[in-house]
Motif scaffolding. Structure first.
Motif, PDB file in Angstrom:
ATOM      1  N   ARG A 138       0.851  -1.194   0.000  1.00  0.00           N
ATOM      2  CA  ARG A 138       0.000   0.000   0.000  1.00  0.00           C
ATOM      3  C   ARG A 138       0.879   1.234   0.000  1.00  0.00           C
ATOM      4  O   ARG A 138       2.050   1.194   0.388  1.00  0.00           O
ATOM      5  CB  ARG A 138      -0.921   0.015   1.228  1.00  0.00           C
ATOM      6  CG  ARG A 138      -0.184   0.118   2.551  1.00  0.00           C
ATOM      7  CD  ARG A 138      -1.135   0.284   3.713  1.00  0.00           C
ATOM      8  NE  ARG A 138      -0.428   0.332   4.995  1.00  0.00           N
ATOM      9  CZ  ARG A 138       0.106   1.424   5.511  1.00  0.00           C
ATOM     10  NH1 ARG A 138       0.005   2.591   4.852  1.00  0.00           N
ATOM     11  NH2 ARG A 138       0.734   1.400   6.678  1.00  0.00           N
ATOM     12  N   LYS A 139       0.301   2.343  -0.444  1.00  0.00           N
ATOM     13  CA  LYS A 139       1.043   3.594  -0.493  1.00  0.00           C
ATOM     14  C   LYS A 139       1.084   4.230   0.900  1.00  0.00           C
ATOM     15  O   LYS A 139       0.068   4.268   1.596  1.00  0.00           O
ATOM     16  CB  LYS A 139       0.401   4.566  -1.486  1.00  0.00           C
ATOM     17  CG  LYS A 139       0.440   4.077  -2.924  1.00  0.00           C
ATOM     18  CD  LYS A 139       0.140   5.184  -3.909  1.00  0.00           C
ATOM     19  CE  LYS A 139      -1.251   5.740  -3.754  1.00  0.00           C
ATOM     20  NZ  LYS A 139      -1.583   6.719  -4.806  1.00  0.00           N
ATOM     21  N   CYS A 152       6.263   2.372  -0.629  1.00  0.00           N
ATOM     22  CA  CYS A 152       5.389   1.195  -0.642  1.00  0.00           C
ATOM     23  C   CYS A 152       5.629   0.379   0.624  1.00  0.00           C
ATOM     24  O   CYS A 152       6.765   0.016   0.928  1.00  0.00           O
ATOM     25  CB  CYS A 152       5.656   0.344  -1.875  1.00  0.00           C
ATOM     26  SG  CYS A 152       5.310   1.196  -3.432  1.00  0.00           S
ATOM     27  N   CYS A 155       1.496  -4.906   3.280  1.00  0.00           N
ATOM     28  CA  CYS A 155       0.268  -5.001   4.064  1.00  0.00           C
ATOM     29  C   CYS A 155       0.530  -5.798   5.354  1.00  0.00           C
ATOM     30  O   CYS A 155       1.334  -6.727   5.369  1.00  0.00           O
ATOM     31  CB  CYS A 155      -0.832  -5.681   3.249  1.00  0.00           C
ATOM     32  SG  CYS A 155      -1.468  -4.684   1.885  1.00  0.00           S
ATOM     33  N   SER A 161      -3.741  -6.488  -0.523  1.00  0.00           N
ATOM     34  CA  SER A 161      -4.089  -5.531  -1.574  1.00  0.00           C
ATOM     35  C   SER A 161      -3.898  -6.251  -2.902  1.00  0.00           C
ATOM     36  O   SER A 161      -2.870  -6.866  -3.132  1.00  0.00           O
ATOM     37  CB  SER A 161      -3.207  -4.282  -1.505  1.00  0.00           C
ATOM     38  OG  SER A 161      -1.868  -4.588  -1.811  1.00  0.00           O
ATOM     39  N   ALA A 166      -2.400   0.620  -4.330  1.00  0.00           N
ATOM     40  CA  ALA A 166      -3.552   0.616  -3.421  1.00  0.00           C
ATOM     41  C   ALA A 166      -3.344   1.629  -2.306  1.00  0.00           C
ATOM     42  O   ALA A 166      -2.247   1.748  -1.744  1.00  0.00           O
ATOM     43  CB  ALA A 166      -3.744  -0.784  -2.839  1.00  0.00           C
ATOM     44  N   GLU A 167      -4.387   2.384  -1.995  1.00  0.00           N
ATOM     45  CA  GLU A 167      -4.311   3.369  -0.922  1.00  0.00           C
ATOM     46  C   GLU A 167      -4.327   2.693   0.444  1.00  0.00           C
ATOM     47  O   GLU A 167      -3.613   3.099   1.358  1.00  0.00           O
ATOM     48  CB  GLU A 167      -5.483   4.355  -1.034  1.00  0.00           C
ATOM     49  CG  GLU A 167      -5.501   5.181  -2.303  1.00  0.00           C
ATOM     50  CD  GLU A 167      -4.468   6.287  -2.285  1.00  0.00           C
ATOM     51  OE1 GLU A 167      -3.932   6.574  -1.188  1.00  0.00           O
ATOM     52  OE2 GLU A 167      -4.173   6.842  -3.355  1.00  0.00           O
ATOM     53  N   THR A 168      -5.155   1.666   0.593  1.00  0.00           N
ATOM     54  CA  THR A 168      -5.282   0.946   1.861  1.00  0.00           C
ATOM     55  C   THR A 168      -5.319  -0.553   1.578  1.00  0.00           C
ATOM     56  O   THR A 168      -5.558  -0.983   0.438  1.00  0.00           O
ATOM     57  CB  THR A 168      -6.562   1.349   2.608  1.00  0.00           C
ATOM     58  OG1 THR A 168      -7.702   1.106   1.762  1.00  0.00           O
ATOM     59  CG2 THR A 168      -6.525   2.819   2.996  1.00  0.00           C
ATOM     60  N   CYS A 169      -5.076  -1.329   2.601  1.00  0.00           N
ATOM     61  CA  CYS A 169      -5.156  -2.788   2.509  1.00  0.00           C
ATOM     62  C   CYS A 169      -6.521  -3.270   2.982  1.00  0.00           C
ATOM     63  O   CYS A 169      -7.166  -2.619   3.815  1.00  0.00           O
ATOM     64  CB  CYS A 169      -4.049  -3.442   3.334  1.00  0.00           C
ATOM     65  SG  CYS A 169      -2.379  -3.088   2.742  1.00  0.00           S
TER      66      CYS A 169
END
Length: 463
Positions: A138-139, A152, A155, A161, A166-169
């Motif tokens: 995730r970012k 990065c 998760c 993700s 991906a912003e969130t997991c």
């Protein structure tokens, strides 16, 4: 093209040519200028209205029209300006085109191979400050950098993700866990002590073998029931103890297999009551030794207690305490099947929740109390004449029994899942085998291999 100018309407009063404005200063206002500005606005609105309806073809056969928003659909060339050897000039190079009238997905066409980059670069430069995050990451923003610059981060456990950048997991469900790459949720492994498991097979085999040995000893005692060795120290108590030991070997099988409501209800209660009967029988045998030798003393008032009735009643009374504890346990807070998803990563443990740990430890404590009393009584009468006395064997069997259960408690508390169940089964089998081996195996040896010692004359020889 004729334009019709609408009349002018003023929604607010126009101040005098010379007057005060809001800040209190004075300012000259030209009314004619205001009127001409309003006229220009209406003229522009009128032209835009008619331009939206315009549709014509140019001399180069290009169809021109306007959208409702005033945009002109068109066809554009994408030009790459190249600096040749003569630095004062630049040369255009067409590398693509854009056609707004083309189908979606084919409007923009770029020929990457036609683009010449700086020889120092060699390849197309990147317009971002970092690589995109792959699935499983995730970012995470970097402090002191722009929002487009990030790092990065893998998760967390139990999260995945499955998209790039991906912003969130996404958190997996309770019965699922992540794969190694953290890109998808998979079902957790279900664990319990099954009959197909290697450990379950070993414990089952030991339990059945011990039960067969117990039945064989029971048969030997029944066949030689009239001999002095069998009659000594109360024949009925020996049968009761053998029967309870056989049931204790079998009750260990209740702990193996998938936990269901019936087995969870029965296994601890059955184990507690059966063991209470076994230890009560051992205690009654020890008391029988005390009564038998004290009754032979001149003027002893204990002769009236000699007989099997007292010892049987003692065994029943002592075991009733465990029965009451188990009945209250099952009535108030009984065990039930439960699922443990927290103890191990990626595993679901199927187990029996004891319901009330207090009741469970009361059952274990009561067995420990009976075994301690039996050990003390047998230890005190261990020096009586050996031919009559089995207190020495009872003392040793209780020593083995207590040692097993003292070591069981820390081992039980330090394990989880099927190994915790295996520890309790081992304690049941080991302690039962200790009682069976220490009390009955020496007698079977005399019955089968030393029949000359199994006579009344020999039994009375050292008295």
């Amino acid at each position: 093209m004729g334009l019709k100018v609408s009349s002018l309407f003023f929604t607010k009063n126009i101040p005098a040519a010379t007057g005060e404005v809001e800040d209190g200063s004075r300012q000259d206002i030209d009314i004619n200028e205001l009127i001409h500005s309003e006229i220009r606005i209406h003229v522009t609105m009128g032209i835009n209205k008619h331009l939206r309806k315009a549709h014509f073809t140019t001399a180069s056969k290009v169809d021109i029209s306007f959208t409702d928003y005033g945009d002109v659909p068109g066809h554009y060339d994408i030009i790459h300006w190249i600096q040749p050897d003569i630095h004062s000039k630049v040369a255009p190079l067409k590398v693509g085109s854009f056609n707004s009238l083309a189908p979606v997905g084919r409007q923009l066409i770029v020929n990457d191979s036609a683009i010449f980059w700086n020889p120092k670069l060699g390849i197309m430069p990147k317009s971002v400050c970092n690589e995109p995050c792959a699935p499983g990451y995730r970012k995470a923003p970097q402090k002191g950098f722009h929002s487009c610059c990030y790092i990065c981060v893998t998760c967390a456990e139990g999260e995945i993700s499955n998209t790039t950048d991906a912003e969130t997991c996404i958190t997996c469900q309770e019965d699922q866990w992540t794969n190694n790459k953290r890109t998808m949720c998979i079902l957790k492994t279900v664990e319990f002590l099954s009959f197909e498991d290697t450990l379950g097979k070993v414990l089952t085999s030991v339990s059945i073998f011990s039960c067969i040995v117990n039945i064989a000893i029971f048969g030997i005692f029944i066949k030689h029931h009239s001999t002095p060795v069998v009659k000594a120290n109360n024949q009925n108590l020996s049968y009761t103890l053998l029967l309870s030991l056989m049931l204790s070997f079998l009750c260990s099988l209740l702990f193996i297999g998938r936990p269901v409501e019936v087995t969870c209800l029965l296994r601890q209660a059955a184990f507690g009551i059966i063991f209470a009967i076994s230890i009560s029988s051992v205690l009654a045998k020890s008391v029988t030794v005390v009564i038998a030798f004290n009754a032979t003393k001149p003027g002893s008032k204990i002769k009236k207690w000699v007989g099997s009735r007292v010892s049987i009643c003692l065994a029943i009374v002592c075991s009733q305490g465990q029965v009451v504890i188990c009945m209250l346990w099952l009535a108030l807070n009984p065990p039930y099947p439960d699922v443990d998803t927290q103890s191990y990563i990626g595993k679901i443990i199927l187990q029996c929740n004891e319901g009330s740990l207090t009741a469970f430890y009361l059952v274990i404590g009561y067995i420990g109390f009976l075994s301690t009393v039996s050990f003390i009584v047998a230890f005190l009468v261990r020096n009586l004449p050996a031919n009559f006395n089995e207190a020495q064997m009872i003392t040793f069997s209780m020593l083995v029994f207590c040692s097993v259960w003292i070591s069981f408690i820390p081992a039980y508390l330090s394990t989880k899942g099927k190994y915790m169940v295996a520890v309790e089964i081992f304690a049941i089998l080991a302690s039962s085998a200790g009682l069976l081996g220490c009390i009955f195996i020496p007698k079977c040896y005399i019955i089968l291999f030393k029949p000359e010692l199994n006579t009344r004359a020999h039994m009375l020889s050292n008295y």
